[in-house]
Design a protein around this motif. Sequence first.
Motif, PDB file in Angstrom:
ATOM      1  N   ALA A  23      76.861  61.071  11.346  1.00 57.41           N
ATOM      2  CA  ALA A  23      76.120  61.972  12.227  1.00 57.41           C
ATOM      3  C   ALA A  23      76.222  63.410  11.738  1.00 57.41           C
ATOM      4  N   ASP A  24      77.429  63.820  11.310  1.00 53.86           N
ATOM      5  CA  ASP A  24      77.590  65.174  10.763  1.00 53.86           C
ATOM      6  C   ASP A  24      76.748  65.352   9.509  1.00 53.86           C
ATOM      7  N   GLU A  25      76.733  64.320   8.651  1.00 51.27           N
ATOM      8  CA  GLU A  25      75.912  64.410   7.440  1.00 51.27           C
ATOM      9  C   GLU A  25      74.431  64.516   7.790  1.00 51.27           C
ATOM     10  N   ALA A  26      74.006  63.774   8.821  1.00 44.82           N
ATOM     11  CA  ALA A  26      72.594  63.845   9.219  1.00 44.82           C
ATOM     12  C   ALA A  26      72.241  65.235   9.730  1.00 44.82           C
ATOM     13  N   LEU A  27      73.155  65.838  10.528  1.00 43.76           N
ATOM     14  CA  LEU A  27      72.901  67.191  11.014  1.00 43.76           C
ATOM     15  C   LEU A  27      72.852  68.184   9.857  1.00 43.76           C
ATOM     16  N   ALA A  28      73.778  68.028   8.914  1.00 43.06           N
ATOM     17  CA  ALA A  28      73.764  68.923   7.749  1.00 43.06           C
ATOM     18  C   ALA A  28      72.484  68.744   6.940  1.00 43.06           C
ATOM     19  N   ALA A  29      72.042  67.494   6.794  1.00 43.46           N
ATOM     20  CA  ALA A  29      70.792  67.238   6.069  1.00 43.46           C
ATOM     21  C   ALA A  29      69.606  67.868   6.782  1.00 43.46           C
ATOM     22  N   GLN A  30      69.609  67.797   8.140  1.00 44.10           N
ATOM     23  CA  GLN A  30      68.522  68.405   8.895  1.00 44.10           C
ATOM     24  C   GLN A  30      68.515  69.916   8.683  1.00 44.10           C
ATOM     25  N   ASP A  31      69.699  70.525   8.664  1.00 42.42           N
ATOM     26  CA  ASP A  31      69.771  71.967   8.396  1.00 42.42           C
ATOM     27  C   ASP A  31      69.247  72.285   6.999  1.00 42.42           C
ATOM     28  N   ARG A  32      69.612  71.431   6.020  1.00 41.72           N
ATOM     29  CA  ARG A  32      69.112  71.670   4.661  1.00 41.72           C
ATOM     30  C   ARG A  32      67.588  71.547   4.614  1.00 41.72           C
ATOM     31  N   PHE A  33      67.041  70.582   5.353  1.00 38.69           N
ATOM     32  CA  PHE A  33      65.587  70.426   5.357  1.00 38.69           C
ATOM     33  C   PHE A  33      64.899  71.642   5.961  1.00 38.69           C
ATOM     34  N   THR A  34      65.478  72.173   7.061  1.00 39.12           N
ATOM     35  CA  THR A  34      64.899  73.359   7.678  1.00 39.12           C
ATOM     36  C   THR A  34      64.943  74.538   6.718  1.00 39.12           C
ATOM     37  N   SER A  35      66.106  74.702   6.059  1.00 40.87           N
ATOM     38  CA  SER A  35      66.219  75.786   5.078  1.00 40.87           C
ATOM     39  C   SER A  35      65.249  75.588   3.924  1.00 40.87           C
ATOM     40  N   ALA A  36      65.109  74.334   3.481  1.00 40.83           N
ATOM     41  CA  ALA A  36      64.179  74.058   2.382  1.00 40.83           C
ATOM     42  C   ALA A  36      62.751  74.370   2.779  1.00 40.83           C
ATOM     43  N   LEU A  37      62.380  74.047   4.018  1.00 42.55           N
ATOM     44  CA  LEU A  37      61.028  74.334   4.481  1.00 42.55           C
ATOM     45  C   LEU A  37      60.776  75.832   4.499  1.00 42.55           C
ATOM     46  N   ASP A  38      61.787  76.607   4.934  1.00 42.89           N
ATOM     47  CA  ASP A  38      61.643  78.069   4.902  1.00 42.89           C
ATOM     48  C   ASP A  38      61.497  78.559   3.469  1.00 42.89           C
ATOM     49  N   GLN A  39      62.282  77.980   2.551  1.00 35.45           N
ATOM     50  CA  GLN A  39      62.173  78.378   1.148  1.00 35.45           C
ATOM     51  C   GLN A  39      60.791  78.054   0.588  1.00 35.45           C
ATOM     52  N   ILE A  40      60.261  76.902   0.984  1.00 37.07           N
ATOM     53  CA  ILE A  40      58.922  76.534   0.517  1.00 37.07           C
ATOM     54  C   ILE A  40      57.888  77.533   1.025  1.00 37.07           C
ATOM     55  N   SER A  41      58.023  77.962   2.293  1.00 40.29           N
ATOM     56  CA  SER A  41      57.084  78.932   2.847  1.00 40.29           C
ATOM     57  C   SER A  41      57.166  80.252   2.102  1.00 40.29           C
ATOM     58  N   VAL A  42      58.420  80.717   1.854  1.00 38.89           N
ATOM     59  CA  VAL A  42      58.578  81.970   1.091  1.00 38.89           C
ATOM     60  C   VAL A  42      58.032  81.810  -0.323  1.00 38.89           C
ATOM     61  N   MET A  43      58.310  80.657  -0.920  1.00 38.27           N
ATOM     62  CA  MET A  43      57.850  80.404  -2.279  1.00 38.27           C
ATOM     63  C   MET A  43      56.326  80.397  -2.337  1.00 38.27           C
ATOM     64  N   GLN A  44      55.683  79.819  -1.329  1.00 39.09           N
ATOM     65  CA  GLN A  44      54.224  79.805  -1.296  1.00 39.09           C
ATOM     66  C   GLN A  44      53.680  81.224  -1.213  1.00 39.09           C
ATOM     67  N   SER A  45      54.305  82.044  -0.338  1.00 40.78           N
ATOM     68  CA  SER A  45      53.846  83.432  -0.202  1.00 40.78           C
ATOM     69  C   SER A  45      54.003  84.182  -1.526  1.00 40.78           C
ATOM     70  N   GLN A  46      55.156  83.988  -2.179  1.00 45.33           N
ATOM     71  CA  GLN A  46      55.368  84.650  -3.467  1.00 45.33           C
ATOM     72  C   GLN A  46      54.375  84.162  -4.516  1.00 45.33           C
ATOM     73  N   LEU A  47      54.100  82.872  -4.500  1.00 50.43           N
ATOM     74  CA  LEU A  47      53.159  82.313  -5.471  1.00 50.43           C
ATOM     75  C   LEU A  47      51.767  82.876  -5.255  1.00 50.43           C
ATOM     76  N   LEU A  48      51.337  82.951  -4.004  1.00 49.54           N
ATOM     77  CA  LEU A  48      50.023  83.532  -3.705  1.00 49.54           C
ATOM     78  C   LEU A  48      49.964  85.000  -4.111  1.00 49.54           C
ATOM     79  N   ALA A  49      51.046  85.759  -3.787  1.00 49.04           N
ATOM     80  CA  ALA A  49      51.068  87.173  -4.155  1.00 49.04           C
ATOM     81  C   ALA A  49      51.050  87.344  -5.675  1.00 49.04           C
ATOM     82  N   SER A  50      51.798  86.498  -6.381  1.00 49.74           N
ATOM     83  CA  SER A  50      51.825  86.590  -7.846  1.00 49.74           C
ATOM     84  C   SER A  50      50.462  86.274  -8.441  1.00 49.74           C
TER      85      SER A  50
END
Length: 443
Positions: free
Chosen positions: A97-124
């Motif tokens: 259960a702890d691993e699943a919660l940690a994985a969910q946090d990683r997924f949320t962080s990854a989704l935020d990184q993808i959003s930032v990465m998309q913005s940077q890619l569009l700006a570039s």
Amino acid sequence: MRTRLAIRMHALLERHFPERRLFLRSDTDTRFIRLKPGTQLMAFAGGAAVVAWAIIATAILLMDSIGSGNYRDQAMRDQTIYQERLNAMAEDRDARADEALAAQDRFTSALDQISVMQSQLLASETRLRELETGIGVIQSTLRKTVKERDTARDEAAQLKLTMAEAGGGAGGKGAPDDATMSFLTSALADTAVERDTISNDAQDALLAADEMATELALMRDQNDAIFRQLEEAMTVSIAPLDKMFRNAGMNTDSIINQVRRGYSGQGGPLTPISLSTMGEEPSPDAARANRILNQLDRLNLYRIAAEKAPFANPVHANYRFTSNFGYRRDPKTGGRRMHAGVDFAGPVGTPLYATADGVVIHAGWSSGYGRLVKIQHEFGIETRYAHMSRIRVQKGQRVSRGDRIGDMGASGRVTGPHLHYEVRIGGKAINPMTYIKAARDVF
């Protein structure tokens, strides 16, 4: 012949059981009871039978007591072993259960990184297109200026030649005046300065383009590293869930499609996700990000499906696993019969919980089941919780996994307090431990 045999028998009885008389005296009368040898023999045989029965019964009780003591010791040892196993399973479940919660946090962080990465890619890409457009304009202006400069030079040379010819024809008096020469010199100087400025601007633009290309290369390397981490995280997270459903005998594609149909409305949690740039065909990075987002969507679908299937244990407190699924010896009649579920023994009042989201379709008494709760889940699955001492839900009530639905008891056809737990698909009973064991490495 019979008389002689009777006389001999009577003589034999007289030898061992001589005739006796019992006198009963009162204040006014005296009476006696005559005890014949046959009567004494019957009394002796009856007494001997009673004594023998008492001895045999005492021996049986003694042996049963000794055997019960051995059974109790064995039961205590088995209970200790089961308790240790349950504690290990509980610790493993908490870790998962702890691993699943940690994985969910990683997924949320990854989704935020993808959003930032998309913005940077569009700006570039926007900056790169602007630079390319600016360089094109500068190059076009430079070519135009160079052409105008060359034209001006040709016109100046032609003018000098014309003026020289005119001066020669007029006897050397037609030399160009100073004002004309100053104008031409100034125009040529301005043209040269503008050419040098445009050339410098073009060089600066090319340098800026090189720097931008370097930044884009670094960004692509960073994006590639992020993509690899996300892809590995998705593989590690989805594989156990996929294995869990397959170990339970469930078709993963069918389950995913069924859950997706239930969440297909606009704005729903499972609306298809896409990542594109400038309305054009997605770049390799955008396509890669789309694949990761699709895997994240599939992971979310698995999470919802897992909530709707009975991948949980109905008893969270300490218990003793007393009966498996399948044919067994009936504890009441001793005959062989099918046991359509599994039994968890524990104290009366032990909390019982729903193993998946669903709707209560029965909450009341049901003959041999005693107090029974039936819950209808998705995918045609039904769970049953029998022999309760108290029911805490009502028919038609919607419950979620982990909701308390009743208390353990001994109602109905039982030998002691326990929970009889069943899982049925399409009305057919299947082994509940299939689901509980399948989820052991995930939850």
